[in-house]
Design a protein around this motif. Structure first.
Motif, PDB file in Angstrom:
ATOM      1  N   LEU A 189      30.604  34.017 -15.815  1.00  0.00           N
ATOM      2  CA  LEU A 189      31.256  34.296 -17.092  1.00  0.00           C
ATOM      3  C   LEU A 189      32.370  35.357 -16.940  1.00  0.00           C
ATOM      4  CD1 LEU A 189      30.392  32.924 -19.812  1.00  0.00           C
ATOM      5  CD2 LEU A 189      29.458  35.128 -20.498  1.00  0.00           C
ATOM      6  N   ASN A 240      27.550  24.046 -32.152  1.00  0.00           N
ATOM      7  CA  ASN A 240      28.366  24.448 -31.018  1.00  0.00           C
ATOM      8  C   ASN A 240      29.256  25.651 -31.371  1.00  0.00           C
ATOM      9  OD1 ASN A 240      27.309  22.581 -29.360  1.00  0.00           O
ATOM     10  ND2 ASN A 240      29.240  21.520 -28.894  1.00  0.00           N
ATOM     11  N   VAL A 292      26.822  24.353 -24.106  1.00  0.00           N
ATOM     12  CA  VAL A 292      27.957  25.230 -24.409  1.00  0.00           C
ATOM     13  C   VAL A 292      28.276  26.131 -23.224  1.00  0.00           C
ATOM     14  CG1 VAL A 292      28.646  27.212 -25.848  1.00  0.00           C
ATOM     15  CG2 VAL A 292      27.676  25.176 -26.905  1.00  0.00           C
ATOM     16  N   TRP A 293      27.235  26.678 -22.655  1.00  0.00           N
ATOM     17  CA  TRP A 293      27.436  27.570 -21.487  1.00  0.00           C
ATOM     18  C   TRP A 293      28.123  26.822 -20.346  1.00  0.00           C
ATOM     19  CZ3 TRP A 293      26.248  32.780 -20.643  1.00  0.00           C
ATOM     20  CH2 TRP A 293      26.394  33.223 -19.336  1.00  0.00           C
ATOM     21  N   ILE A 316      31.221  44.439 -23.320  1.00  0.00           N
ATOM     22  CA  ILE A 316      32.497  45.145 -23.184  1.00  0.00           C
ATOM     23  C   ILE A 316      32.507  46.424 -24.025  1.00  0.00           C
ATOM     24  CG2 ILE A 316      34.973  44.977 -23.714  1.00  0.00           C
ATOM     25  CD1 ILE A 316      34.707  41.978 -23.004  1.00  0.00           C
ATOM     26  N   ILE A 352      39.914  32.938 -27.018  1.00  0.00           N
ATOM     27  CA  ILE A 352      39.368  32.763 -25.656  1.00  0.00           C
ATOM     28  C   ILE A 352      39.527  31.320 -25.214  1.00  0.00           C
ATOM     29  CG2 ILE A 352      37.231  32.778 -24.299  1.00  0.00           C
ATOM     30  CD1 ILE A 352      36.326  35.154 -26.092  1.00  0.00           C
ATOM     31  N   GLU A 353      39.231  30.389 -26.078  1.00  0.00           N
ATOM     32  CA  GLU A 353      39.342  28.964 -25.714  1.00  0.00           C
ATOM     33  C   GLU A 353      40.772  28.624 -25.334  1.00  0.00           C
ATOM     34  OE1 GLU A 353      37.670  26.497 -28.708  1.00  0.00           O
ATOM     35  OE2 GLU A 353      35.610  26.854 -28.035  1.00  0.00           O
ATOM     36  N   ASP A 379      29.947  24.354 -20.538  1.00  0.00           N
ATOM     37  CA  ASP A 379      31.299  23.962 -20.912  1.00  0.00           C
ATOM     38  C   ASP A 379      32.266  25.158 -20.882  1.00  0.00           C
ATOM     39  OD1 ASP A 379      33.300  22.211 -21.900  1.00  0.00           O
ATOM     40  OD2 ASP A 379      33.048  23.126 -23.884  1.00  0.00           O
ATOM     41  N   VAL A 380      31.778  26.270 -21.386  1.00  0.00           N
ATOM     42  CA  VAL A 380      32.651  27.442 -21.538  1.00  0.00           C
ATOM     43  C   VAL A 380      32.717  28.256 -20.250  1.00  0.00           C
ATOM     44  CG1 VAL A 380      32.976  29.614 -22.778  1.00  0.00           C
ATOM     45  CG2 VAL A 380      32.312  27.546 -24.020  1.00  0.00           C
ATOM     46  N   ALA A 384      21.362  22.747 -26.425  1.00  0.00           N
ATOM     47  CA  ALA A 384      22.740  22.864 -26.931  1.00  0.00           C
ATOM     48  C   ALA A 384      23.419  24.095 -26.354  1.00  0.00           C
ATOM     49  CB  ALA A 384      22.722  22.934 -28.456  1.00  0.00           C
ATOM     50  N   ALA A 385      22.646  25.181 -26.249  1.00  0.00           N
ATOM     51  CA  ALA A 385      23.189  26.415 -25.679  1.00  0.00           C
ATOM     52  C   ALA A 385      23.575  26.197 -24.217  1.00  0.00           C
ATOM     53  CB  ALA A 385      22.144  27.523 -25.796  1.00  0.00           C
ATOM     54  N   TYR A 443      35.719  34.370 -18.583  1.00  0.00           N
ATOM     55  CA  TYR A 443      35.537  34.383 -20.047  1.00  0.00           C
ATOM     56  C   TYR A 443      35.663  35.814 -20.583  1.00  0.00           C
ATOM     57  CZ  TYR A 443      33.380  33.252 -24.554  1.00  0.00           C
ATOM     58  OH  TYR A 443      33.138  33.089 -25.891  1.00  0.00           O
ATOM     59  N   LEU A 444      35.050  36.746 -19.892  1.00  0.00           N
ATOM     60  CA  LEU A 444      35.081  38.134 -20.353  1.00  0.00           C
ATOM     61  C   LEU A 444      36.489  38.735 -20.224  1.00  0.00           C
ATOM     62  CD1 LEU A 444      31.682  39.531 -19.009  1.00  0.00           C
ATOM     63  CD2 LEU A 444      32.283  38.894 -21.340  1.00  0.00           C
ATOM     64  N   LEU A 472      27.217  28.664 -31.545  1.00  0.00           N
ATOM     65  CA  LEU A 472      26.808  29.037 -30.178  1.00  0.00           C
ATOM     66  C   LEU A 472      27.946  29.727 -29.449  1.00  0.00           C
ATOM     67  CD1 LEU A 472      24.729  25.897 -29.167  1.00  0.00           C
ATOM     68  CD2 LEU A 472      23.882  28.249 -29.184  1.00  0.00           C
ATOM     69  N   LYS A 473      29.171  29.262 -29.682  1.00  0.00           N
ATOM     70  CA  LYS A 473      30.293  29.900 -29.016  1.00  0.00           C
ATOM     71  C   LYS A 473      30.533  31.301 -29.580  1.00  0.00           C
ATOM     72  CE  LYS A 473      32.597  25.679 -27.586  1.00  0.00           C
ATOM     73  NZ  LYS A 473      33.659  24.697 -27.855  1.00  0.00           N
ATOM     74  N   GLY A 490      29.667  38.806 -24.958  1.00  0.00           N
ATOM     75  CA  GLY A 490      30.786  39.494 -24.322  1.00  0.00           C
ATOM     76  C   GLY A 490      31.092  40.808 -24.991  1.00  0.00           C
ATOM     77  N   ARG A 539      36.874  33.723 -30.548  1.00  0.00           N
ATOM     78  CA  ARG A 539      36.411  32.480 -29.908  1.00  0.00           C
ATOM     79  C   ARG A 539      37.595  31.534 -29.683  1.00  0.00           C
ATOM     80  NH1 ARG A 539      33.403  28.838 -33.982  1.00  0.00           N
ATOM     81  NH2 ARG A 539      35.575  28.481 -34.506  1.00  0.00           N
ATOM     82  N   LEU A 580      18.294  31.033 -32.192  1.00  0.00           N
ATOM     83  CA  LEU A 580      19.388  30.394 -31.463  1.00  0.00           C
ATOM     84  C   LEU A 580      19.947  29.252 -32.313  1.00  0.00           C
ATOM     85  CD1 LEU A 580      20.686  30.669 -28.614  1.00  0.00           C
ATOM     86  CD2 LEU A 580      19.149  28.838 -27.886  1.00  0.00           C
ATOM     87  N   PRO A 581      21.243  29.301 -32.648  1.00  0.00           N
ATOM     88  CA  PRO A 581      21.782  28.206 -33.465  1.00  0.00           C
ATOM     89  C   PRO A 581      21.918  26.925 -32.659  1.00  0.00           C
ATOM     90  CG  PRO A 581      23.525  29.707 -32.809  1.00  0.00           C
ATOM     91  CD  PRO A 581      22.255  30.290 -32.292  1.00  0.00           C
ATOM     92  N   ARG A 582      22.007  25.802 -33.387  1.00  0.00           N
ATOM     93  CA  ARG A 582      22.184  24.517 -32.720  1.00  0.00           C
ATOM     94  C   ARG A 582      23.658  24.084 -32.729  1.00  0.00           C
ATOM     95  NH1 ARG A 582      17.093  20.818 -34.721  1.00  0.00           N
ATOM     96  NH2 ARG A 582      15.454  22.155 -33.892  1.00  0.00           N
ATOM     97  N   LEU A 603      28.245  33.477 -27.922  1.00  0.00           N
ATOM     98  CA  LEU A 603      28.738  33.812 -26.592  1.00  0.00           C
ATOM     99  C   LEU A 603      29.750  34.971 -26.682  1.00  0.00           C
ATOM    100  CD1 LEU A 603      28.173  32.736 -23.785  1.00  0.00           C
ATOM    101  CD2 LEU A 603      30.123  31.212 -24.029  1.00  0.00           C
ATOM    102  N   VAL A 604      30.528  34.932 -27.727  1.00  0.00           N
ATOM    103  CA  VAL A 604      31.469  36.037 -27.948  1.00  0.00           C
ATOM    104  C   VAL A 604      30.699  37.334 -28.158  1.00  0.00           C
ATOM    105  CG1 VAL A 604      33.206  36.959 -29.549  1.00  0.00           C
ATOM    106  CG2 VAL A 604      33.289  34.563 -28.884  1.00  0.00           C
TER     107      VAL A 604
END
Lengths: 189, 430
Positions: free
Chosen positions: A122, B15, A112-113, B30, A183-184, A115-116, A108-109, A125-126, B18-19, B26, A180, B11-13, B22-23
């Motif tokens: 990345l 989405n 997502v990766w 940063i 960013i999207e 996709d994003v 799943a990760a 994205y940053l 998960l996003k 970042g 999130r 690790l969550p399942r 990802l934040v």
């Protein structure tokens, strides 16, 4: 970080793009090491492990590239191959440590990766994240700075901001959700 | 104080989660300056250490191609070697088959063996033909006659003799073109006699070997001795023994005057059943003549030296020198006369080696019938086929060594290549 875009020419599956030039080892490392490092961090690799995993991943792919087992066809394909190798290294490391990895979550990760992170590093994205950070509230920005920059615990952040720890947790979660969404919006726009 | 907000978290399942994660990645980078390190030089160094930097041509491909070329060259070399061996030995193989086919067949009345030795260039030996003939008689006889030229590289003539009474007897003699044998039928003359139409009687050494089979060995010794005595000969050597269980046997080396040679052979044949007979005659006339002339010349020289001694006014030292020379000449004459005596002895007495063995109920080979000949042909066919395959197997075994060597080299080469590739893969995967 070099992010050359050269994937415009159509090509048959399994064949390199018409104007694609395979990276030299040095260029391949420079182009992909940051993205793979972030990907491993995203998967949850510990700080003391992520460097090892990154090096082993790159070495394995470079060796396969040298003996012809792996042929570079595009940078995106190389990035996907590197992520797959990194994922396998990560799972293998987990198993060696006696822990069974959650392969469903890992898949799943990856989804997502892919996709994003439209680029393989990345970077966009940053950039979007940095823009979005400017729009968060003063209180949320302080909480983010204390938690991520100063690496304080939630209790410490709560003491600093005069909040309860549970409130800090909620604040951070909501801030991340807003970032999130921001960013999207930026990435898809 | 938290080390990292990501470390240790499952690790969550979902989405969305998960996003968010990802934040977090970042934000960590940063806000905390958690930047990824640059491993470029370190990794290039490690690649150099393991020596698998990409080459213009992939190494395994180059090795594979080299191995393919080597294998091809090895195969070509093997093929060439095989062709070379085949070329060199195919003719030999054919000759071997011929030799197998020429094995003496004692049951068929044919020419059994035929050997020809050509005169060698520069050699003092003459060319020689040696034929062995099977004679279909009640008692099968194997006869071998050899007549050779005494002169080096002298041309020869052959004679064929047909023996009457439906007994086809093919005898082929080889004699000098200038030979004095009047005719093959005169083998008695040429082989066993001495009268010739020349000035010098021929000097020939005769040697014969007779193999006889008797039912009872008792009395054989006395009969041999009496036959030898009757023909003025003597026994040079006797060997008596008991062999192979109850079988007794004996052999004699007998010297018989040439004049009685033929009569002796006829009489000794009656002692038992003739199993085999070999006769040979060597003409030493030229050597004998040469010896006599040398003796004559030496004697003339001796006479002249004696005349020198008769001079009255000679000095003493001259006399001593002449006498010394005279002694040397006389010594040489004595030596030559000794040789002449030996040669006379050899040519005046024939040498017969007689072997007699005891064998009860011995049945000599008989004249073959149509049935027996068919049977023989059948069995001979089997034997020759077996010999053919045996020779074929030997031929292959002889040439097997280079083939086996090539196969071993190819085997180890391929095995090494396979293990090398496996090791490469293992190294790449680790």
């Amino acid at each position: 970080m070099a992010t050359t875009s050269n994937q415009k020419s159509p090509s048959k599956p399994g064949q390199p793009l018409a104007d694609f030039t395979p990276d030299t080892p040095e260029l391949l490392i420079r182009r992909h090491q940051t993205g793979i490092w972030r990907y491993l961090r995203f998967l949850g690799a510990d700080e003391d492990v992520v460097d090892d995993l990154l090096q082993e991943t790159l070495l394995a792919v470079l060796r396969k590239d040298a003996d012809g087992t792996f042929k570079q066809q595009s940078h995106k394909q190389t990035a996907a191959y590197l992520r797959a190798t990194a994922r396998n290294q990560f799972i293998s490391r987990h198993r060696k440590a006696g822990r069974e990895p959650d392969t469903v979550a890992i898949e799943a990760a990856e989804s997502v990766w892919a996709d994003v992170a439209r680029d393989y590093g990345l970077e966009n994205y940053l950039e979007a994240l940095q823009d979005c950070l400017r729009s968060v509230s003063e209180r949320a920005a302080s909480a983010l700075r204390l938690f991520y920059s100063d690496r304080r615990s939630r209790v410490e952040v709560a003491d600093e901001l005069g909040m309860k720890p549970a409130g800090v947790k909620t604040l951070l979660r909501r801030t991340r959700e807003s970032l999130r969404d921001c960013i999207e919006r930026k990435v898809t726009s | 104080m938290n080390n990292s907000s990501l470390s240790g978290q499952p690790l969550p399942r979902d989405n969305g989660e998960l996003k968010e994660r990802l934040v977090e990645v970042g934000l960590s980078e940063i806000l905390s300056g958690d930047l990824p390190p640059d491993y470029t030089q370190a990794l290039l160094k490690r690649l150099d250490e393991t020596a698998i930097r990409p080459q213009p041509l992939h190494r395994d491909t180059a090795v594979r191609r080299a191995a393919q070329v080597s294998a091809f060259l090895a195969a070509a070399a093997c093929l060439l070697l095989l062709l070379r061996f085949a070329e060199d030995h195919l003719q030999e193989f054919a000759k071997a088959s011929e030799r197998v086919a020429a094995v003496p067949d004692f049951r068929q009345n044919k020419l059994a063996t035929k050997n020809f030795t050509p005169a060698r260039k520069g050699s003092s030996e003459a060319g020689m033909r040696d034929y062995t003939v099977m004679v279909p008689e009640q008692r099968s006889r194997e006869e071998s006659y050899t007549v050779m030229s005494a002169e080096p590289r002298q041309r020869t003539q052959s004679y064929t003799v047909m023996v009457p009474e439906n007994r086809q007897r093919s005898e082929q003699y080889t004699v000098p073109r200038e030979g004095r044998f009047s005719s093959p039928q005169g083998a008695n003359t040429g082989l066993h006699g001495t009268p010739v139409d020349g000035e010098i009687a021929r000097k020939i050494r005769y040697n014969s070997t007779l193999n006889l089979v008797v039912d009872q060995f008792d009395g054989v010794i006395d009969r041999v001795n009496s036959v030898v005595a009757r023909h003025d000969g003597y026994v040079g050597q006797t060997n008596l023994g008991q062999m192979r269980g109850e079988q007794r046997s004996g052999s004699w080396t007998i010297r018989i005057p040439v004049g009685n040679y033929q009569a002796f052979l006829q009489e000794v044949d009656e002692i038992g059943i003739l199993d085999a007979r070999h006769e040979s005659a060597q003409d030493v006339t030229v050597q004998f003549t040469d010896l006599e002339r040398r003796i004559e010349n030496k004697k003339k020289l001796e006479e002249r030296i004696i005349k020198l001694l008769e001079r009255p006014d000679d000095e003493l030292k001259h006399v001593i020198e002449v006498e010394r020379e005279l002694a040397r000449i006389r010594s040489e004459v004595e030596g030559l006369e000794g040789q002449r005596q030996v040669m006379l002895n050899q040519t005046s007495l024939a040498t017969i080696t007689l072997h007699v063995r005891e064998e009860r109920d011995y049945v000599p080979p008989t004249v073959p019938t149509v049935g027996s000949r068919l049977g023989n042909a059948w069995s001979n066919g089997f034997a020759r086929t077996g010999n053919f395959f045996m020779n074929l197997a030997i031929w292959f075994i002889e040439r097997l060594i280079p083939i086996v060597i090539c196969l071993i080299v190819a085997f180890f080469l391929l095995r090494w290549l396979r293990s090398w590739r496996a090791m490469r893969k293992l190294g790449a995967g680790s």
